[in-house]
Motif scaffolding. Structure first.
Motif, PDB file in Angstrom:
ATOM      1  N   LEU A  87       0.852  -1.195   0.000  1.00 42.61           N
ATOM      2  CA  LEU A  87       0.000   0.000   0.000  1.00 42.61           C
ATOM      3  C   LEU A  87       0.889   1.246   0.000  1.00 42.61           C
ATOM      4  O   LEU A  87       1.392   1.653   1.039  1.00 42.61           O
ATOM      5  N   PRO A  88       1.107   1.862  -1.153  1.00 39.52           N
ATOM      6  CA  PRO A  88       2.052   2.978  -1.230  1.00 39.52           C
ATOM      7  C   PRO A  88       1.606   4.250  -0.499  1.00 39.52           C
ATOM      8  O   PRO A  88       2.447   5.060  -0.140  1.00 39.52           O
ATOM      9  N   HIS A  89       0.326   4.415  -0.262  1.00 36.87           N
ATOM     10  CA  HIS A  89      -0.175   5.602   0.437  1.00 36.87           C
ATOM     11  C   HIS A  89       0.070   5.397   1.929  1.00 36.87           C
ATOM     12  O   HIS A  89      -0.462   4.457   2.541  1.00 36.87           O
ATOM     13  N   LEU A  90       0.902   6.256   2.546  1.00 37.26           N
ATOM     14  CA  LEU A  90       1.364   6.057   3.923  1.00 37.26           C
ATOM     15  C   LEU A  90       0.234   5.847   4.925  1.00 37.26           C
ATOM     16  O   LEU A  90       0.318   4.918   5.737  1.00 37.26           O
ATOM     17  N   PRO A  91      -0.837   6.654   4.923  1.00 37.81           N
ATOM     18  CA  PRO A  91      -1.903   6.399   5.909  1.00 37.81           C
ATOM     19  C   PRO A  91      -2.528   5.002   5.777  1.00 37.81           C
ATOM     20  O   PRO A  91      -2.864   4.380   6.783  1.00 37.81           O
ATOM     21  N   ASP A  92      -2.661   4.510   4.554  1.00 37.16           N
ATOM     22  CA  ASP A  92      -3.191   3.162   4.356  1.00 37.16           C
ATOM     23  C   ASP A  92      -2.221   2.123   4.896  1.00 37.16           C
ATOM     24  O   ASP A  92      -2.621   1.153   5.546  1.00 37.16           O
ATOM     25  N   ALA A  93      -0.934   2.318   4.613  1.00 36.37           N
ATOM     26  CA  ALA A  93       0.090   1.395   5.115  1.00 36.37           C
ATOM     27  C   ALA A  93       0.135   1.410   6.638  1.00 36.37           C
ATOM     28  O   ALA A  93       0.311   0.367   7.270  1.00 36.37           O
ATOM     29  N   GLU A  94      -0.038   2.593   7.239  1.00 39.48           N
ATOM     30  CA  GLU A  94      -0.038   2.681   8.702  1.00 39.48           C
ATOM     31  C   GLU A  94      -1.233   1.941   9.298  1.00 39.48           C
ATOM     32  O   GLU A  94      -1.099   1.274  10.328  1.00 39.48           O
ATOM     33  N   ASP A  95      -2.395   2.025   8.650  1.00 43.89           N
ATOM     34  CA  ASP A  95      -3.564   1.265   9.110  1.00 43.89           C
ATOM     35  C   ASP A  95      -3.278  -0.235   9.045  1.00 43.89           C
ATOM     36  O   ASP A  95      -3.579  -0.981   9.985  1.00 43.89           O
ATOM     37  N   ALA A  96      -2.711  -0.668   7.928  1.00 44.56           N
ATOM     38  CA  ALA A  96      -2.383  -2.085   7.769  1.00 44.56           C
ATOM     39  C   ALA A  96      -1.334  -2.519   8.786  1.00 44.56           C
ATOM     40  O   ALA A  96      -1.419  -3.617   9.344  1.00 44.56           O
ATOM     41  N   CYS A  97      -0.370  -1.657   9.058  1.00 44.53           N
ATOM     42  CA  CYS A  97       0.672  -1.967  10.039  1.00 44.53           C
ATOM     43  C   CYS A  97       0.058  -2.134  11.423  1.00 44.53           C
ATOM     44  O   CYS A  97       0.422  -3.060  12.169  1.00 44.53           O
ATOM     45  N   GLN A  98      -0.863  -1.257  11.768  1.00 46.16           N
ATOM     46  CA  GLN A  98      -1.526  -1.370  13.067  1.00 46.16           C
ATOM     47  C   GLN A  98      -2.271  -2.703  13.168  1.00 46.16           C
ATOM     48  O   GLN A  98      -2.194  -3.383  14.194  1.00 46.16           O
ATOM     49  N   ASP A  99      -2.963  -3.071  12.101  1.00 46.57           N
ATOM     50  CA  ASP A  99      -3.644  -4.370  12.080  1.00 46.57           C
ATOM     51  C   ASP A  99      -2.637  -5.513  12.214  1.00 46.57           C
ATOM     52  O   ASP A  99      -2.898  -6.503  12.909  1.00 46.57           O
ATOM     53  N   ALA A 100      -1.504  -5.378  11.540  1.00 44.52           N
ATOM     54  CA  ALA A 100      -0.466  -6.415  11.616  1.00 44.52           C
ATOM     55  C   ALA A 100       0.045  -6.565  13.048  1.00 44.52           C
ATOM     56  O   ALA A 100       0.198  -7.691  13.542  1.00 44.52           O
ATOM     57  N   LEU A 101       0.288  -5.458  13.726  1.00 47.46           N
ATOM     58  CA  LEU A 101       0.781  -5.522  15.106  1.00 47.46           C
ATOM     59  C   LEU A 101      -0.259  -6.150  16.039  1.00 47.46           C
ATOM     60  O   LEU A 101       0.090  -6.935  16.928  1.00 47.46           O
ATOM     61  N   ILE A 102      -1.517  -5.840  15.811  1.00 43.03           N
ATOM     62  CA  ILE A 102      -2.587  -6.464  16.602  1.00 43.03           C
ATOM     63  C   ILE A 102      -2.622  -7.966  16.338  1.00 43.03           C
ATOM     64  O   ILE A 102      -2.726  -8.779  17.268  1.00 43.03           O
ATOM     65  N   ASN A 103      -2.505  -8.346  15.068  1.00 41.00           N
ATOM     66  CA  ASN A 103      -2.495  -9.769  14.717  1.00 41.00           C
ATOM     67  C   ASN A 103      -1.283 -10.480  15.317  1.00 41.00           C
ATOM     68  O   ASN A 103      -1.398 -11.615  15.779  1.00 41.00           O
ATOM     69  N   ILE A 104      -0.141  -9.816  15.294  1.00 39.31           N
ATOM     70  CA  ILE A 104       1.062 -10.409  15.891  1.00 39.31           C
ATOM     71  C   ILE A 104       0.830 -10.648  17.380  1.00 39.31           C
ATOM     72  O   ILE A 104       1.124 -11.726  17.905  1.00 39.31           O
TER      73      ILE A 104
END
Length: 187
Positions: free
Chosen positions: A45-62
């Motif tokens: 996801l090249p758009h930073l806010p979208d990538a940050e949302d996905a990253c937050q989801d990834a950290l929750i999943n981790i």
């Protein structure tokens, strides 16, 4: 020792301690891998806010699924897969929301600039659309293909992560590429 200076062995140790219920280890682990998870998400996801949302989801999943890390390979390899899947899930959610939106509110679609985009895949979104299409009939090819061709993981790391023989992984990637080429060319 700063979080940035953690070695792969130290990250694996933190992950093992977090699996055993050590909350401080989990917090330190999440802080240590956040930059890497964000980079993985930005690859999709090249758009930073979208990538940050996905990253937050990834950290929750981790945090929620750390018990599923088997400890066979590096924690960072497992984390990489979780981050890729979180980014793909975020992309799907955004695509579904855009599809449901009123086309008059969205406005005209912009075409990718040919000077700054791949010759084969016009954008990363073209690649994600191709992966979505392949996944419908051949889901076994998508994860190995993304891990190899987008994230540059070695065949050995991928085989270890998905728990499949090395030859199987190489064959899946080869077949996945064969399926992706015509989709990326618009055929």
């Amino acid at each position: 020792m700063t979080i940035e200076a953690l070695t792969p062995d130290e990250l694996d140790d933190l992950a093992r301690r977090a699996q055993q219920g050590d909350r401080d280890a989990l917090e330190a682990l999440l802080a240590a891998v956040r930059p890497r998870a964000l980079n993985v998400c930005r690859g999709v996801l090249p758009h930073l806010p979208d990538a940050e949302d996905a990253c937050q989801d990834a950290l929750i999943n981790i945090a929620n699924k750390i018990g599923s890390w088997g400890g066979r390979g590096r924690f960072t390899t497992w984390m990489h897969v979780v981050a890729v899947n979180s980014a793909r899930t975020t992309y799907r959610r955004m695509k579904n929301q855009a599809t449901a939106a009123d086309p008059q509110e969205v406005g005209p679609l912009e075409r990718p600039d040919p000077r700054t985009t791949s010759v084969i895949a016009g954008t990363r979104l073209d690649l994600l659309d191709a992966m979505e299409t392949i996944e419908k009939d051949h889901p076994q090819f998508v994860e190995p293909l993304l891990l190899r061709d987008v994230y540059g993981m070695s065949y050995e790391e991928i085989a270890e992560q998905v728990g499949a023989p090395l030859g199987t992984i190489k064959a899946q990637i080869h077949h996945g590429r064969r399926l992706a080429r015509p989709l990326l060319r618009g055929e």
